[in-house]
Scaffold this active site. Structure first.
Site, short mmCIF file in Angstrom:
data_model
loop_
_atom_site.label_atom_id
_atom_site.label_comp_id
_atom_site.label_asym_id
_atom_site.label_seq_id
_atom_site.Cartn_x
_atom_site.Cartn_y
_atom_site.Cartn_z
N CYS A 136 1.27 -1.10 -0.08
CA CYS A 136 0.08 0.42 -0.33
C CYS A 136 0.96 1.26 -0.47
O CYS A 136 1.41 1.71 0.64
CB CYS A 136 -1.38 0.08 1.76
SG CYS A 136 -2.13 1.28 1.52
N CYS A 139 -0.23 4.49 2.31
CA CYS A 139 -0.09 4.44 3.66
C CYS A 139 0.83 4.13 4.09
O CYS A 139 1.66 4.53 5.45
CB CYS A 139 -0.50 2.63 4.51
SG CYS A 139 -2.08 2.31 3.53
N ASP A 140 2.11 3.42 3.23
CA ASP A 140 3.69 3.33 3.59
C ASP A 140 4.92 4.42 2.73
O ASP A 140 6.00 4.47 2.94
CB ASP A 140 4.11 1.83 3.36
CG ASP A 140 3.95 1.45 4.20
OD1 ASP A 140 2.71 1.24 5.37
OD2 ASP A 140 3.20 -0.19 3.74
#
Ligand SMILES: Cc1cc2nc3c(=O)[nH]c(=O)nc-3n(C[C@H](O)[C@H](O)[C@H](O)COP(=O)(O)OP(=O)(O)OC[C@H]3O[C@@H](n4cnc5c(N)ncnc54)[C@H](O)[C@@H]3O)c2cc1C
Length: 313
Positions: A136, A139-140
């Site tokens: 993701c 997300c990261d």
């Protein structure tokens, strides 16, 4: 065994599970949701949802998920933290869900367990998960600011991830097993216009390198069989999703692991429904998950009513 059979047990507390629960509760059903991790599922990690109707400015996935959950909880839906490991049909026709906590008995079951990113299943992937391997970018991605990264895949998700990372990273390799992308045209045009996105065609990832963190990605050209190493600090895997449905045994029919249903969200077993990303269908979005859940709850309601009427007859 729990003290009573629920009218409906819903497995998974993502947007599909919570929506099914709120509809089921509004039909007056005694409704329980079993969630193994975080309520909200995938939506809870989507930074910004811009295609959910009614929110012209967009809404954070976490907030949307939280609101749906609140709406269901307010109606009296019960939420339990537990992972469902298996199910069985009891002699009286109800379902028994085996969990990592108490077993649960229910007249109808709605499976809303969603999907998870497909894994590459190559050396280094599991070992370096969270140490440079991610599923993701939104997300990261931020952790990889200023460092080269690779995205694996050729569909919409892969290009969306690459475009997001191109704002943060000096170089983004997009490694694709074919020589043409599957992604929508508008994404292809946007990606092609970015000087720091480099496509690596006809290539597959064979090993993620590194000990404490990702130091490179070994790839192989499928036409020439030549191998080389991309010097990257992050590997973002975007090769689609898979559904974990083994625990349903032979109670459902599957296509590539996704549960096959009819338009009523009924599976191969009466009283067992599926909704959301876990279902075999071409579009996996919040709107479609919510639509499925609405239908599943409706037919679950009729199933439960029939079941009770037969018992009383
Ligand atoms: C980063 C990201 C961005 C996205 N952006 C958008 C967007 O902008 N617009 C859009 O429409 N869609 C977007 N999506 C897709 C959307 O989030 C999904 O289609 C939708 O959330 C699917 O909902 P679901 O309830 O079917 O499944 P999920 O959200 O996958 O929820 C399933 C839940 O079931 C639980 N579960 C699984 N197995 C078990 C078990 N055995 N026992 C108990 N619990 C279990 C899981 O922990 C999970 O919480 C995005 C997805 C991601 C990952």
């Amino acid at each position: 065994l729990s003290e009573r059979a629920r009218d409906v047990a819903i497995v998974g507390g993502g947007v599909a599970g919570c929506t099914a629960a709120l509809y089921a509760r509004r039909y007056g059903l005694d409704t329980l949701v079993l969630e193994r991790a975080v309520l909200g599922g995938q939506a809870a990690v989507a930074v910004r949802i811009e295609n959910y109707p009614g929110f012209p400015e967009g809404i954070s996935g976490a907030e949307l998920a939280q609101r749906i959950h609140e709406q269901a909880a307010k109606l009296g839906v019960e939420f339990v933290t537990a992972e469902v490991k298996g199910l069985a049909r009891r002699e009286d026709g109800t379902w028994l869900l085996h969990t990592d906590a108490e077993p649960v008995q229910a007249i109808a079951v709605i499976v809303a367990t969603g999907a998870a990113p497909r894994r590459l299943r190559i050396p280094g992937e599991q070992e370096l998960l969270g140490l440079g391997v991610s599923y993701c970018a939104t997300c990261d991605g931020f952790f990889f600011r200023g460092r080269p990264v690779a995205v694996i895949g050729g569909g919409n998700t892969a290009l969306e991830e690459a475009l997001y990372l191109a704002d943060l990273c000096p170089r983004v390799y997009v490694v694709h097993r074919r020589d043409a992308l599957r992604a929508d045209q508008y994404l292809q045009v946007r990606a092609a216009a970015r000087a720091n996105i480099e496509f690596v065609w006809d290539s597959v990832a064979v090993e993620v390198l590194g000990r404490e963190q990702v130091e490179g990605l070994r790839i192989r050209n499928v036409k020439t069989n030549e191998e080389r190493v991309l010097e990257v600090s992050g590997v973002f895997v975007a090769i689609g999703h898979e559904a974990q449905t083994e625990w349903l045994g032979s109670y459902v029919e599957r296509n590539n692991g996704f549960i096959v249903t009819n338009e009523r969200m009924e599976t191969a077993s009466p009283g067992l429904f599926a909704a959301g990303d876990v279902r075999d269908r071409p579009v996996r979005q919040i709107t479609t998950a919510i639509g499925d859940a609405t239908v599943a709850a409706y037919y679950a309601y009729y199933y439960v009513a029939d079941f009770k009427a037969r018992q009383q007859a």
